[in-house]
Design an enzyme around this catalytic site. Structure first.
Site, short mmCIF file in Angstrom:
data_model
loop_
_atom_site.label_atom_id
_atom_site.label_comp_id
_atom_site.label_asym_id
_atom_site.label_seq_id
_atom_site.Cartn_x
_atom_site.Cartn_y
_atom_site.Cartn_z
N ASP A 265 -25.40 18.44 8.93
CA ASP A 265 -24.79 19.60 8.27
C ASP A 265 -25.25 19.74 6.82
O ASP A 265 -25.51 20.85 6.35
CB ASP A 265 -23.27 19.41 8.35
CG ASP A 265 -22.50 20.54 7.70
OD1 ASP A 265 -22.91 21.70 7.87
OD2 ASP A 265 -21.51 20.25 7.02
N ASP A 266 -25.35 18.62 6.11
CA ASP A 266 -25.70 18.69 4.68
C ASP A 266 -27.14 19.13 4.48
O ASP A 266 -27.46 19.83 3.51
CB ASP A 266 -25.47 17.34 4.01
CG ASP A 266 -24.02 16.95 4.10
OD1 ASP A 266 -23.21 17.60 3.45
OD2 ASP A 266 -23.70 16.04 4.88
N ASN B 219 -19.67 19.94 -4.67
CA ASN B 219 -18.24 19.80 -4.37
C ASN B 219 -17.75 18.42 -4.80
O ASN B 219 -18.56 17.51 -4.92
CB ASN B 219 -18.03 19.95 -2.86
CG ASN B 219 -18.41 21.33 -2.36
OD1 ASN B 219 -18.06 22.32 -2.96
ND2 ASN B 219 -19.15 21.37 -1.26
N ALA C 68 -32.15 16.99 -5.98
CA ALA C 68 -33.17 16.85 -4.94
C ALA C 68 -32.73 15.79 -3.93
O ALA C 68 -33.48 14.91 -3.53
CB ALA C 68 -34.51 16.47 -5.56
N ASN D 3 -20.60 27.82 0.94
CA ASN D 3 -20.28 26.54 1.57
C ASN D 3 -20.77 26.54 3.01
O ASN D 3 -20.66 27.57 3.69
CB ASN D 3 -18.76 26.33 1.52
CG ASN D 3 -18.36 24.93 1.95
OD1 ASN D 3 -18.53 24.55 3.09
ND2 ASN D 3 -17.84 24.16 1.00
N LYS E 29 -13.79 18.61 8.65
CA LYS E 29 -14.81 19.46 9.28
C LYS E 29 -14.35 19.86 10.68
O LYS E 29 -14.53 21.01 11.10
CB LYS E 29 -16.16 18.71 9.37
CG LYS E 29 -16.81 18.43 8.02
CD LYS E 29 -17.70 19.57 7.56
CE LYS E 29 -18.17 19.35 6.12
NZ LYS E 29 -18.93 20.45 5.56
N ARG F 166 2.45 15.64 14.64
CA ARG F 166 3.57 15.92 15.55
C ARG F 166 3.22 16.95 16.61
O ARG F 166 3.61 16.82 17.77
CB ARG F 166 4.76 16.48 14.76
CG ARG F 166 5.56 15.50 13.97
CD ARG F 166 6.89 16.11 13.55
NE ARG F 166 6.79 17.42 12.92
CZ ARG F 166 6.58 17.62 11.63
NH1 ARG F 166 6.40 16.59 10.83
NH2 ARG F 166 6.52 18.84 11.13
N GLU G 41 -22.56 13.95 8.90
CA GLU G 41 -21.94 14.50 7.70
C GLU G 41 -21.90 13.47 6.58
O GLU G 41 -21.48 12.32 6.79
CB GLU G 41 -20.51 14.93 8.05
CG GLU G 41 -19.85 15.79 7.00
CD GLU G 41 -20.56 17.14 6.82
OE1 GLU G 41 -20.79 17.84 7.82
OE2 GLU G 41 -20.87 17.47 5.65
N ASP G 42 -22.34 13.88 5.42
CA ASP G 42 -22.19 13.09 4.21
C ASP G 42 -22.76 11.67 4.31
O ASP G 42 -22.13 10.69 3.89
CB ASP G 42 -20.73 13.10 3.74
CG ASP G 42 -20.33 14.49 3.22
OD1 ASP G 42 -21.15 15.43 3.33
OD2 ASP G 42 -19.22 14.64 2.70
N ARG H 225 -21.79 9.11 1.06
CA ARG H 225 -21.88 10.14 0.02
C ARG H 225 -20.90 11.23 0.37
O ARG H 225 -21.25 12.21 1.00
CB ARG H 225 -23.33 10.67 -0.05
CG ARG H 225 -23.67 11.60 -1.15
CD ARG H 225 -23.02 12.97 -1.05
NE ARG H 225 -23.77 13.98 -0.34
CZ ARG H 225 -23.19 14.99 0.33
NH1 ARG H 225 -21.89 15.12 0.43
NH2 ARG H 225 -23.94 15.88 0.95
N ALA I 289 -29.09 17.71 0.34
CA ALA I 289 -28.78 19.14 0.34
C ALA I 289 -29.90 19.93 -0.36
O ALA I 289 -30.41 20.92 0.18
CB ALA I 289 -27.44 19.36 -0.35
N ARG J 103 0.83 -1.20 0.00
CA ARG J 103 0.00 0.00 0.00
C ARG J 103 0.87 1.26 0.00
O ARG J 103 0.65 2.20 -0.75
CB ARG J 103 -0.88 -0.03 1.26
CG ARG J 103 -2.07 0.87 1.23
CD ARG J 103 -3.09 0.48 2.30
NE ARG J 103 -2.52 0.26 3.62
CZ ARG J 103 -2.13 1.24 4.43
NH1 ARG J 103 -2.25 2.49 4.06
NH2 ARG J 103 -1.63 0.95 5.61
N TYR K 1 -9.61 21.14 3.93
CA TYR K 1 -11.07 21.05 3.78
C TYR K 1 -11.35 20.96 2.28
O TYR K 1 -10.49 20.56 1.49
CB TYR K 1 -11.66 22.30 4.48
CG TYR K 1 -13.16 22.37 4.51
CD1 TYR K 1 -13.90 21.46 5.24
CD2 TYR K 1 -13.84 23.38 3.81
CE1 TYR K 1 -15.30 21.54 5.26
CE2 TYR K 1 -15.23 23.46 3.85
CZ TYR K 1 -15.94 22.53 4.57
OH TYR K 1 -17.31 22.60 4.60
#
Ligand code: NAD
Ligand code: LMR
Ligand code: MG
Length: 628
Positions: free
Chosen positions: A313-314, A469, A350, A514, A219, A127, A290-291, A201, A353, A93, A148
Site C-alpha cells: 500500500d505504501d 502522517n 526518498a 491519502n 486499514k 461487543r 503495510e508500513d 515504520r 512512499a 500496565r 484511521y
C-alpha cells in the site's frame, strides 16, 4: 439450589461453569484463609471451549497472562502478542494507562478527545461489529480520523496501555516452524483480506514493534466501511520479528519480543513462512503489506508480487493517490492532463512512499510522451529529490538502489545553480517547481523559508502536498501554505485538516491526499475479478479512475480529491476500473458464482451492480440456533 437451576433450564455445562466461577469468587473472598485457597486454588478449571471463545469469555480469559503451554493447549498461539505477562504486570500496565489518559488524549490541536473516542468505539467493536460498522459508515467523516489516520498513530504508540482484547493474529520470530498449524487457530474458514505489518515504520512514527498491529486494524476498518468487505473475513496481522526501538526494548510492559529485529535471510524466512501458511489455508486471500520499512518494502514486493495476490500500500497505493493529485494539479491550472510531462516536481523524501510516487509519475509522463526509452529518460529530468542528506545527485556516495534512477546528473544541476546535498529551500528557490511534495515524515519541513521560495514558482497554481502522517509529521499546515504562498495554491495533506477561511467568503480547500482513496478499491476489485496477481495495469487503472473522478468545476475550485463522505462510491468506481483492467489483461478468473467467462460479458453498469451486490452492509441478519 439444583432444583432452582433445573427450573431455570440452565444446561449442566453452564451450571458447571457457574459453580467453578463461584469457587473462584469464594477463593478471592477468603484469600486470608490458607487452607481453603490451597485446596480450591490448585484445582484446574475445566473449560469447554478453545481459541477466541476463551479470550472473549470474561470468566476464563487471562489475556496476555496465558502461559506458552496454555496457549498451545488451548489453540491460542498467534491470537495474543508474544510476550507473556504476569498478573502484576497486567495490573501495572492497566493502571499506568489509566493515569496517563488525561495527559495523552491529544494528537495535535485538532481533537483533544480523539483517544477517548477511540476507546469508546473500540469497546463497541469488541461487543457488536455490525453496530460498530454502522456507526462508522454513517459518520465516516467524523470517525475515520479516529479509527484511521491520525488517531490510529497515537493508538499504536500507546498500544501496550490500550490493549484489552486481542484482535487479529500475531506471528513472531519464536513461531518459526509453527505458522502452518497456527494459522488454523483463526476461527474463520474464509478470509478475503489480510493487512500485515512488521511494525518497522508506522506512519511517520518509526519502529513501534508489535504495537503496529493497530495500523493493520485501522486499514481493515476502512476495507469494511469503504469496500464492504465482510468483517468476518478480514484478518489484521502483526509479524513480530523484534524491534530496534530502544525504548520498547527497555520497557518491562512492552507486549512484543524484546530483542533486536531479525535481519537478512532469517527475516525473509519468517515472512516466507507466513505467506506460505496464509495462502495454504486461504488460497484466494489478498495480502496488503503495510508500513514495512523501505529496505524491506521493495524487496518483499518484488519477491512476492508475481507469485501471490499481494500489493504494498505504501509503495503502490500511495503512488496512485499522489499521481491522481499531480494530474489534478495540472487540471486545476486549466491545462489539459497531457501537459503533465512539463511539470517540475520537487519531492522531499526518498523512502518507500517517495520512490513509489516518483516511479509512477515518471512512467506516466513517459507514456504521455510516446512510451519510448527516450521518453522515459527525458521524464527523469522533471524530478528533483531531496532526502535527509539534501538534493540527491550521482555524486552521492552509497546511493540506495531504488533511489538511484532519480539521482540528478551533477553537470545538469550545476547549470541550475545547485550542488549535491543542496538544502530543500535552495532547491525550491532555483527550480521554481510546479509541485512540492513531502513524504519525509518530518513535521514542519516545509518551513517559512521553503514556502517563501515557492512563491516564485513558475506555475499559475503551485501545488503543495505535505503527505506525511500523522498530523504532527505533516511537512506544513494548510494555514502556513495558504498564508505564505497565497490563496491560489492547491493543497493536499496525508492527514485531515479543516479548510482554511481566507476571508471575504473565500475558502482554502484542504484535500486529503491519502492512500485510503485507493487501497480499498484495489483490494475489492482484485477480489471480485479473481485475478491471481495485482498487476501494474490494475494499479494504473485505479489511479486514473481517481484522477478522473472529480468534475472540472470541483477541480477548478482546488478540490482534487473526493471528500471522505464519498469513500464508498469512489471505492466502488476504483474496484470497477480494476476489474475492467483485469478482464482486459485476461487475468480475471471470477469470484464465487461469477466465473471468468461470465465476468467478461458484463458491461460497465453490470460490473458496478456486481460490485454493489457483493458489498457487505451493516444490517443484522436473522439468527437461528442449530444443533451440531
Ligand atoms: N499520505 C499517504 O497516503 C501516505 C502514504 C504512505 C506514506 N505516507 C507517509 O510518508 C512518510 C514517509 O514514509 P516512507 O515509508 O517513505 O518512510 P521512509 O522512512 O522510508 O522515508 C523517509 C524519507 O524521508 C527522508 N528524509 C528524512 N529527513 C528528511 C529531511 N529533513 N528532508 C528531506 N527528506 C528527509 C529520508 O531520507 C527518507 O528518504 C510517513 O510519514 C508516512 O506516514 C503517507
Ligand atoms: O496510513 C495512512 O494514513 C497512509 C499511509 O499508509 C501511511 O503510511 O502514512
Ligand atoms: Mg502506510
Amino acid at each position: 439450589m439444583g432444583n432452582f437451576y433445573r427450573q431455570m433450564r440452565i444446561s449442566s455445562a453452564l451450571l458447571k461453569r457457574l459453580q467453578s466461577h463461584r469457587r473462584t469468587v469464594a477463593a478471592v473472598n477468603v484469600s486470608g484463609s490458607r487452607s481453603f485457597t490451597t485446596t480450591e486454588g490448585h484445582r484446574p478449571t475445566i473449560v469447554h471451549k478453545r481459541s477466541l471463545d476463551i479470550l472473549h469469555d470474561p470468566w476464563f480469559n487471562k489475556g496476555t497472562a496465558f502461559t506458552m503451554t496454555e496457549r498451545d493447549r488451548l489453540d491460542l498461539r498467534g491470537l495474543l502478542p508474544p510476550n507473556v505477562m504476569s498478573s502484576e504486570q497486567q495490573i501495572e500496565r492497566f493502571m499506568a494507562d489509566l493515569k496517563r489518559l488525561q495527559l495523552s488524549a491529544r494528537d495535535g490541536p485538532s481533537d483533544p478527545y480523539s483517544l477517548a473516542k477511540w476507546r469508546i468505539l473500540n469497546r463497541l467493536h469488541d461487543r457488536n461489529e455490525t453496530m460498530y460498522y454502522k456507526v462508522l459508515i454513517d459518520n465516516i467523516e467524523e470517525y475515520a480520523p479516529i479509527v484511521y489516520t491520525p488517531t490510529v498513530g497515537l493508538v499504536c504508540q500507546k498500544y501496550s496501555g490500550l490493549f484489552r482484547r486481542p484482535r487479529g493474529m500475531y506471528f513472531s520470530a519464536e513461531d518459526r516452524g509453527e505458522m502452518m498449524s497456527m494459522v488454523y487457530n483463526w476461527p474463520a474458514d474464509q478470509v478475503d483480506m489480510i493487512v500485515v505489518t512488521d511494525g518497522s515504520r508506522i506512519l511517520g512514527l518509526g519502529d513501534l514493534g508489535v504495537q503496529g498491529i493497530g495500523i493493520s486494524i485501522g486499514k481493515l476498518d476502512l476495507y469494511v466501511a469503504a469496500a464492504g468487505i465482510n468483517p468476518q473475513r478480514v484478518l489484521p496481522v502483526m509479524i513480530d520479528v523484534g524491534t530496534n526501538n530502544e525504548n520498547l526494548l527497555k520497557d518491562p510492559l512492552y507486549l512484543g519480543l524484546q530483542e533486536h529485529r531479525l535481519e537478512g535471510e532469517e527475516y525473509i524466512a519468517v515472512i516466507d513462512e507466513f505467506m506460505e501458511a496464509v495462502f495454504t489455508r486461504w488460497p484466494h486471500v489478498i495480502v496488503q503489506f503495510e508500513d514495512f520499512q523501505s529496505k524491506w518494502a521493495f524487496k518483499l514486493l518484488q519477491r512476492y508480487r508475481n507469485e501471490y495476490r499481494m500489493f504494498n500500500d505504501d509503495v503502490q497505493g500511495t503512488a496512485g493517490v499522489a499521481l491522481a493529485g499531480l494530474l489534478g494539479a495540472v487540471r486545476a491550472q486549466g491545462r489539459p492532463m497531457i501537459d503533465f510531462p512539463k511539470m517540475k516536481i520537487v519531492v522531499a523524501g526518498a523512502g518507500s512512499a517517495g520512490i513509489g510516487v516518483l516511479n509512477a509519475a515518471r512512467k506516466t509522463m513517459a507514456r504521455m510522451l510516446g512510451d519510448t526509452e527516450i521518453a522515459f529518460e527525458s521524464a527523469r529530468s522533471q524530478f528533483w529529490v531531496v532526502d535527509a542528506n539534501g538534493l540527491l545527485t550521482e555524486a552521492r556516495e552509497n546511493i540506495d538502489q531504488d533511489a538511484r534512477p532519480f539521482a540528478r546528473k551533477v553537470k545538469e544541476i550545476e547549470r541550475q545553480g545547485l550542488t549535491e546535498g543542496a538544502k530543500l529551500a535552495e532547491v525550491v528557490r532555483q527550480v521554481k517547481p510546479d509541485v512540492l511534495l513531502g513524504l519525509s515524515a518530518v513535521g514542519g519541513l516545509f518551513s517559512k523559508e521553503v514556502l517563501e521560495a515557492l512563491k516564485d514558482s513558475t506555475s499559475t497554481r503551485p501545488a503543495i502536498f505535505p503527505m506525511s502522517n500523522p498530523t504532527k509529521n505533516a511537512e506544513c499546515t494548510p494555514e502556513e501554505a495558504f498564508s505564505i504562498v497565497g490563496d491560489h495554491i492547491i493543497f493536499g495533506s496525508g492527514s485531515p485538516f479543516d479548510n482554511v477561511d481566507l476571508g471575504n467568503g473565500h475558502v482554502g480547500h484542504c484535500n486529503q491526499a491519502n492512500n485510503m482513496f485507493l487501497f480499498p478499491g484495489i483490494g475489492l476489485g482484485t477480489l471480485l475479478s479473481g485475478s491471481k496477481i495485482v498487476s501494474d495495469g490494475m494499479l494504473q487503472a485505479a489511479a486514473e479512475c481517481l484522477a478522473a473522478y472529480m468534475t472540472e468545476e470541483e477541480v477548478l475550485q482546488g478540490i482534487i480529491y473526493p471528500s471522505i463522505s464519498r469513500i464508498r462510491d469512489i471505492t466502488k468506481e476504483v474496484a470497477a476500473a480494476v476489474i475492467t483492467e483485469a478482464i482486459e489483461e485476461d487475468l480475471a478468473e471470477g469470484y464465487r458464482e461469477m466465473d471468468g467467462r461470465e465476468l467478461q460479458k458484463l458491461n460497465q453498469d453490470e460490473i458496478r451492480t456486481y460490485i454493489m451486490n457483493n458489498m457487505w452492509s451493516p444490517e443484522y441478519p436473522t439468527v437461528v440456533y442449530k444443533k451440531d
